[in-house]
Design a protein around this motif. Sequence first.
Motif, PDB file in Angstrom:
ATOM      1  N   LEU A   1       0.861  -1.177   0.000  1.00 44.50           N
ATOM      2  CA  LEU A   1       0.000   0.000   0.000  1.00 44.50           C
ATOM      3  C   LEU A   1       0.896   1.224   0.000  1.00 44.50           C
ATOM      4  N   ILE A   2       0.550   2.213  -0.822  1.00 38.42           N
ATOM      5  CA  ILE A   2       1.328   3.452  -0.884  1.00 38.42           C
ATOM      6  C   ILE A   2       0.394   4.654  -0.789  1.00 38.42           C
ATOM      7  N   VAL A   3       0.982   5.799  -0.468  1.00 40.13           N
ATOM      8  CA  VAL A   3       0.227   7.051  -0.425  1.00 40.13           C
ATOM      9  C   VAL A   3      -0.024   7.497  -1.857  1.00 40.13           C
ATOM     10  N   LYS A   4      -1.298   7.682  -2.180  1.00 38.24           N
ATOM     11  CA  LYS A   4      -1.670   8.106  -3.530  1.00 38.24           C
ATOM     12  C   LYS A   4      -1.689   9.628  -3.655  1.00 38.24           C
ATOM     13  N   ASP A   5      -2.050  10.294  -2.555  1.00 36.76           N
ATOM     14  CA  ASP A   5      -2.104  11.749  -2.540  1.00 36.76           C
ATOM     15  C   ASP A   5      -1.821  12.217  -1.117  1.00 36.76           C
ATOM     16  N   LYS A   6      -1.164  13.369  -0.968  1.00 41.28           N
ATOM     17  CA  LYS A   6      -0.849  13.877   0.369  1.00 41.28           C
ATOM     18  C   LYS A   6      -2.105  13.964   1.223  1.00 41.28           C
ATOM     19  N   ILE A   7      -1.954  13.621   2.493  1.00 37.33           N
ATOM     20  CA  ILE A   7      -3.082  13.612   3.418  1.00 37.33           C
ATOM     21  C   ILE A   7      -2.869  14.702   4.457  1.00 37.33           C
ATOM     22  N   ASP A   8      -3.793  15.656   4.498  1.00 40.91           N
ATOM     23  CA  ASP A   8      -3.771  16.697   5.512  1.00 40.91           C
ATOM     24  C   ASP A   8      -4.713  16.258   6.621  1.00 40.91           C
ATOM     25  N   ARG A   9      -4.151  15.911   7.756  1.00 39.27           N
ATOM     26  CA  ARG A   9      -4.930  15.366   8.866  1.00 39.27           C
ATOM     27  C   ARG A   9      -6.024  16.319   9.327  1.00 39.27           C
ATOM     28  N   GLU A  10      -5.705  17.618   9.411  1.00 37.12           N
ATOM     29  CA  GLU A  10      -6.685  18.591   9.881  1.00 37.12           C
ATOM     30  C   GLU A  10      -7.867  18.695   8.919  1.00 37.12           C
ATOM     31  N   LEU A  11      -7.617  18.629   7.605  1.00 35.17           N
ATOM     32  CA  LEU A  11      -8.710  18.665   6.642  1.00 35.17           C
ATOM     33  C   LEU A  11      -9.544  17.393   6.691  1.00 35.17           C
TER      34      LEU A  11
ATOM     35  N   VAL B   1      -9.741  -4.313   1.503  1.00 36.43           N
ATOM     36  CA  VAL B   1      -9.056  -4.893   0.341  1.00 36.43           C
ATOM     37  C   VAL B   1      -9.894  -6.105  -0.033  1.00 36.43           C
ATOM     38  N   ILE B   2     -10.343  -6.131  -1.281  1.00 38.42           N
ATOM     39  CA  ILE B   2     -11.246  -7.186  -1.755  1.00 38.42           C
ATOM     40  C   ILE B   2     -10.537  -8.014  -2.805  1.00 38.42           C
ATOM     41  N   LEU B   3     -10.658  -9.343  -2.657  1.00 36.41           N
ATOM     42  CA  LEU B   3     -10.115 -10.291  -3.633  1.00 36.41           C
ATOM     43  C   LEU B   3     -11.271 -11.146  -4.171  1.00 36.41           C
ATOM     44  N   GLU B   4     -11.108 -11.650  -5.397  1.00 39.23           N
ATOM     45  CA  GLU B   4     -12.123 -12.495  -6.025  1.00 39.23           C
ATOM     46  C   GLU B   4     -11.598 -13.917  -6.194  1.00 39.23           C
ATOM     47  N   ASN B   5     -12.514 -14.837  -6.393  1.00 40.99           N
ATOM     48  CA  ASN B   5     -12.250 -16.246  -6.754  1.00 40.99           C
ATOM     49  C   ASN B   5     -11.233 -16.952  -5.870  1.00 40.99           C
ATOM     50  N   PRO B   6     -11.490 -17.280  -4.672  1.00 42.46           N
ATOM     51  CA  PRO B   6     -12.704 -17.034  -3.899  1.00 42.46           C
ATOM     52  C   PRO B   6     -12.718 -15.620  -3.335  1.00 42.46           C
ATOM     53  N   MET B   7     -13.925 -15.160  -2.996  1.00 39.44           N
ATOM     54  CA  MET B   7     -14.121 -13.815  -2.469  1.00 39.44           C
ATOM     55  C   MET B   7     -13.516 -13.718  -1.071  1.00 39.44           C
ATOM     56  N   GLU B   8     -12.686 -12.677  -0.865  1.00 35.44           N
ATOM     57  CA  GLU B   8     -12.062 -12.426   0.435  1.00 35.44           C
ATOM     58  C   GLU B   8     -12.126 -10.937   0.722  1.00 35.44           C
ATOM     59  N   PHE B   9     -12.425 -10.583   1.975  1.00 34.98           N
ATOM     60  CA  PHE B   9     -12.471  -9.193   2.416  1.00 34.98           C
ATOM     61  C   PHE B   9     -11.475  -9.022   3.554  1.00 34.98           C
ATOM     62  N   TYR B  10     -10.690  -7.975   3.476  1.00 35.74           N
ATOM     63  CA  TYR B  10      -9.751  -7.649   4.545  1.00 35.74           C
ATOM     64  C   TYR B  10      -9.968  -6.189   4.935  1.00 35.74           C
ATOM     65  N   THR B  11     -10.162  -5.944   6.204  1.00 36.96           N
ATOM     66  CA  THR B  11     -10.360  -4.584   6.709  1.00 36.96           C
ATOM     67  C   THR B  11      -8.997  -3.993   7.063  1.00 36.96           C
ATOM     68  N   VAL B  12      -8.795  -2.769   6.608  1.00 34.65           N
ATOM     69  CA  VAL B  12      -7.521  -2.087   6.840  1.00 34.65           C
ATOM     70  C   VAL B  12      -7.799  -0.716   7.453  1.00 34.65           C
ATOM     71  N   ALA B  13      -7.018  -0.354   8.442  1.00 38.66           N
ATOM     72  CA  ALA B  13      -7.083   0.977   9.048  1.00 38.66           C
ATOM     73  C   ALA B  13      -5.698   1.606   8.953  1.00 38.66           C
ATOM     74  N   VAL B  14      -5.659   2.833   8.472  1.00 38.51           N
ATOM     75  CA  VAL B  14      -4.406   3.578   8.396  1.00 38.51           C
ATOM     76  C   VAL B  14      -4.572   4.825   9.245  1.00 38.51           C
ATOM     77  N   GLU B  15      -3.861   4.858  10.385  1.00 41.65           N
ATOM     78  CA  GLU B  15      -3.918   6.026  11.263  1.00 41.65           C
ATOM     79  C   GLU B  15      -3.038   7.123  10.696  1.00 41.65           C
ATOM     80  N   ILE B  16      -3.589   8.320  10.656  1.00 42.71           N
ATOM     81  CA  ILE B  16      -2.857   9.484  10.168  1.00 42.71           C
ATOM     82  C   ILE B  16      -2.333  10.229  11.394  1.00 42.71           C
ATOM     83  N   VAL B  17      -1.025  10.194  11.588  1.00 42.19           N
ATOM     84  CA  VAL B  17      -0.390  10.774  12.765  1.00 42.19           C
ATOM     85  C   VAL B  17      -0.113  12.253  12.509  1.00 42.19           C
TER      86      VAL B  17
END
Length: 172
Positions: free
Chosen positions: A74-84, A98-114
């Motif tokens: 996973l990479i930063v796609k665009d700068k993140i302004d925490r206050e905004l 993050v979703i995968l197919e065949n078989p279907m898989e779901f993964y929950t991801v949290a990215v904390e912005i410090v």
Amino acid sequence: MGRLALLFFLLLSLSLVTAQVSYSIPEESPKGSLIGNIARDLGLDGKRLLSGNARIFTGDNTDYIDLKRERGVLIVKDKIDRELLCGQTTPCALHFQVILENPMEFYTVAVEIVDINDNAPLFEKSDMTFKIRVPSLSSSVTLALQVSDVNDNAPVFERSSYEAYIVENNTP
């Protein structure tokens, strides 16, 4: 009845996996900054991200993070302004799947912005005066005395500097 049987068969053939991964990054990280190796952290083979057509689902069209399937990161796609993004809310995090197919898989991801200290402090007044009363106060001053001599000889002193102490209640 036929539709119910078909739905039941589809649910049995659907392999649903859920897991959660958390990362943290400083706000204002430049575009392309590495967030984490999602394939490794989820215990997936890197090829699974490609064969499963892995993708990110945010649900609210926030487009701050990108998944590089070929590298499994996973990479930063665009700068993140925490206050905004979060205002004064703490902690501030982006949540997505993050979703995968065949078989279907779901993964929950949290990215904390410090939060980083990217804002200058603000004061209501530019000048403030404080009067402090500690029981015995003292002060000092440096006096420069220019001594003029009436004759041609420069004045001569025994020392280069002198100190004197004056008590507060001295008579003038």
